[in-house]
Design an enzyme around this catalytic site. Sequence first.
Site, PDB file in Angstrom:
ATOM      1  N   VAL A 114       0.850  -1.189   0.000  1.00  0.00           N
ATOM      2  CA  VAL A 114       0.000   0.000   0.000  1.00  0.00           C
ATOM      3  C   VAL A 114       0.882   1.233   0.000  1.00  0.00           C
ATOM      4  O   VAL A 114       1.827   1.317   0.801  1.00  0.00           O
ATOM      5  CB  VAL A 114      -0.924   0.020   1.232  1.00  0.00           C
ATOM      6  CG1 VAL A 114      -1.759   1.300   1.251  1.00  0.00           C
ATOM      7  CG2 VAL A 114      -1.813  -1.211   1.265  1.00  0.00           C
ATOM      8  N   CYS A 115       0.579   2.181  -0.895  1.00  0.00           N
ATOM      9  CA  CYS A 115       1.291   3.455  -0.903  1.00  0.00           C
ATOM     10  C   CYS A 115       2.793   3.196  -1.079  1.00  0.00           C
ATOM     11  O   CYS A 115       3.203   2.396  -1.911  1.00  0.00           O
ATOM     12  CB  CYS A 115       0.972   4.214   0.385  1.00  0.00           C
ATOM     13  SG  CYS A 115       1.441   5.939   0.454  1.00  0.00           S
ATOM     14  N   THR A 116       3.643   3.845  -0.290  1.00  0.00           N
ATOM     15  CA  THR A 116       5.090   3.649  -0.417  1.00  0.00           C
ATOM     16  C   THR A 116       5.564   2.342   0.207  1.00  0.00           C
ATOM     17  O   THR A 116       6.758   2.057   0.179  1.00  0.00           O
ATOM     18  CB  THR A 116       5.853   4.832   0.186  1.00  0.00           C
ATOM     19  OG1 THR A 116       5.369   5.087   1.515  1.00  0.00           O
ATOM     20  CG2 THR A 116       5.689   6.079  -0.672  1.00  0.00           C
TER      21      THR A 116
END
Length: 216
Positions: A114-116
């Site tokens: 998720v995300c970075t």
Amino acid sequence: MAKQSTDVAILVFPGVELLDFTGPYEALSACRLDATRRREEPSPFRPQLVAASLEPVACANGPRFLPDTTFADCTAPHILLVPGGWGVRKPLDDTALLAWIRKIGAKARTVAGVCTGSMLLGKAGLLEGRRATTHWRSLDWMRASYPGVTVVDDAHVVEDGHVLTSAGISAGIDLGLHLVARYYGEDTARATAAHLEYRFSQDNKRRVSLSPVKSS
């Protein structure tokens, strides 16, 4: 469609983004195979927060969480889910953590970022040769860091084989619902989204990017 309970290891670390992991956690824990028995039956997913120790972990925006288990005791989840946040930069240089991600990722049926958190998957070598995405502010960072990854700009969730990645923060809810659909079917995912009062991402095809079907 899977029938047994599905164990999910969710990595947490100091500075993790709160919604990066609580969003998919909520989607997975809200899942029911029979929506009419929501109070009587538990979710088929069993998410656990995993950290280096059982000490409280402070999120990027303040709240502190108690991990359920440690890296040493979490050895064979069905799903490995790695969130991101400002705090992801220190783990990118943590060789022991990266080794754990690499080891568990090689065993898990499904790996999700998720995300970075996708940057951690990339550093662990789990995105090489695959399509992936991350927070929109970090797309160029991903391209520069991992030239062997095809970075997707315009999807909230990207699926490439057993590896799924999502855009930033709230997109983790989309990823969580996509995991529900992947393991227990689209109808179950739709019912889960309805319970959450959240739009099911499959209703907007541009929000989900799937791997092309390969001919045998």
